[in-house]
Design an enzyme around this catalytic site. Structure first.
Site, short mmCIF file in Angstrom:
data_model
loop_
_atom_site.label_atom_id
_atom_site.label_comp_id
_atom_site.label_asym_id
_atom_site.label_seq_id
_atom_site.Cartn_x
_atom_site.Cartn_y
_atom_site.Cartn_z
N PRO A 167 0.96 -0.62 0.08
CG PRO A 167 -1.16 -1.77 1.72
CD PRO A 167 0.60 -2.22 0.91
CE1 TYR A 168 5.58 5.24 2.56
CE2 TYR A 168 7.07 3.94 1.98
CZ TYR A 168 6.68 5.41 2.13
OH TYR A 168 7.45 6.37 2.18
CG ASN A 169 6.28 -0.29 -1.80
OD1 ASN A 169 6.92 -1.45 -1.07
ND2 ASN A 169 6.80 0.94 -1.33
CB SER A 171 0.47 5.59 -1.34
OG SER A 171 1.96 5.74 -0.80
#
Length: 296
Positions: A167-169, A171
């Protein structure tokens, strides 16, 4: 090094102003500190009144707190109106889109609401802030003012995706795409868009890794690998760059005469270059070996 401005003052001795989102801790705090030290006025967004009071005490009158959640479009637009009034007709010198969170975990087991929240804060929130503050960056064509700049805080993880940080990647990959599109769309205005992509930084976002409960995944095939990742994140974060190092990189992106479109700021540039250029299957194997994700 040629600079875009000489010090923190514009024609008429008005202080140049920069909006920094997510200024309470980490990279945003480092940016606010460095920018104020270099003679700029910083409008810094925080979500809590105690943080606004603390930063005002720390940074003095050149720091002006803006109280809003980056995902609250109404509150962000109200803050933009407040900044416009304070500028008194001068253009905003810069917008630093920094506010963000990290939601770790295996994609097949994270709740959709958790993933949605990650993207809402790190992607939609940045666009909300950009739409609200970008009009203030435009230069008055009747004056000698130059248009301001937008700095988008991405990550080395905006080009290299790792297990359990999906999810962070996602974003940060999105931030890279938004920055490229926005920079090209804004060419007629003279407003530039620059990406700053840090590696590991000693910030609260990684300090929180210690409190992440990976036991919720004990009944999945990822239990051991997640413990390995948690320990790696803690160790890498503690060895990372300081928030002031990133503040200096942001200041450079805002002030250098001919900025690059993207600055990578990391202690281990060789590792980043290797990761960026290796065949994806080779990188798959390296990450699997490191985290214990090898197939049976």
């Amino acid at each position: 090094m040629l600079l875009y401005c000489g010090g923190g003052h514009t024609k008429g001795n008005a202080m140049k102003s920069v909006v920094v989102t997510g200024a309470s801790t980490g990279i945003g705090h480092g940016a606010a500190e460095v920018l104020v030290r270099n003679g700029l006025r910083v409008f810094g967004s925080v979500r809590k009144a105690p943080d606004a009071a603390r930063l005002s005490r720390e940074l003095g009158s050149a720091f002006v707190p803006l109280l809003f959640d980056i995902t609250d479009e109404v509150a962000v637009r109200q803050a933009a109106a407040q900044v416009k009034d304070a500028l008194g007709g001068e253009p905003l010198f810069g917008l630093v889109n920094n506010a963000g969170i990290a939601v770790p975990g295996p994609l097949l087991h994270l709740a959709i609401e958790e993933i949605r929240h990650q993207l809402e804060v790190n992607v939609i929130g940045q666009l909300i802030a950009t739409q609200a503050f970008a009009p203030l960056l435009a230069a008055d064509k009747t004056k000698a003012d130059r248009p301001g700049r937008i700095v988008m805080i991405s990550s080395v993880g905006g080009r290299i995706a790792t297990p359990f940080m999906g999810p962070y990647n996602a974003s940060k990959f999105a931030i890279e795409a938004l920055a490229d599109s926005l920079r090209r769309e804004l060419l007629p205005t003279g407003i530039d868009v620059i990406v700053v992509a840090p590696g590991a930084v000693v910030t609260a976002i990684w300090d929180k890794a210690e409190s992440v409960d990976v036991s919720r995944y004990d009944n999945t095939p990822y239990a051991a690998a997640l413990r390995n990742l948690k320990q790696t994140a803690i160790e890498d974060g503690r060895k990372g760059l300081s928030e002031q190092d990133l503040g200096k990189a942001i200041h450079r992106a805002l002030t250098v005469a001919r900025p690059k479109a993207r600055y990578v700021v990391t202690r281990d540039k060789l590792q980043y270059l290797i990761g960026s250029n290796l065949p994806k299957r080779t990188l798959d194997r390296l990450l699997a070996n490191r985290l214990g994700l090898n197939p049976p």
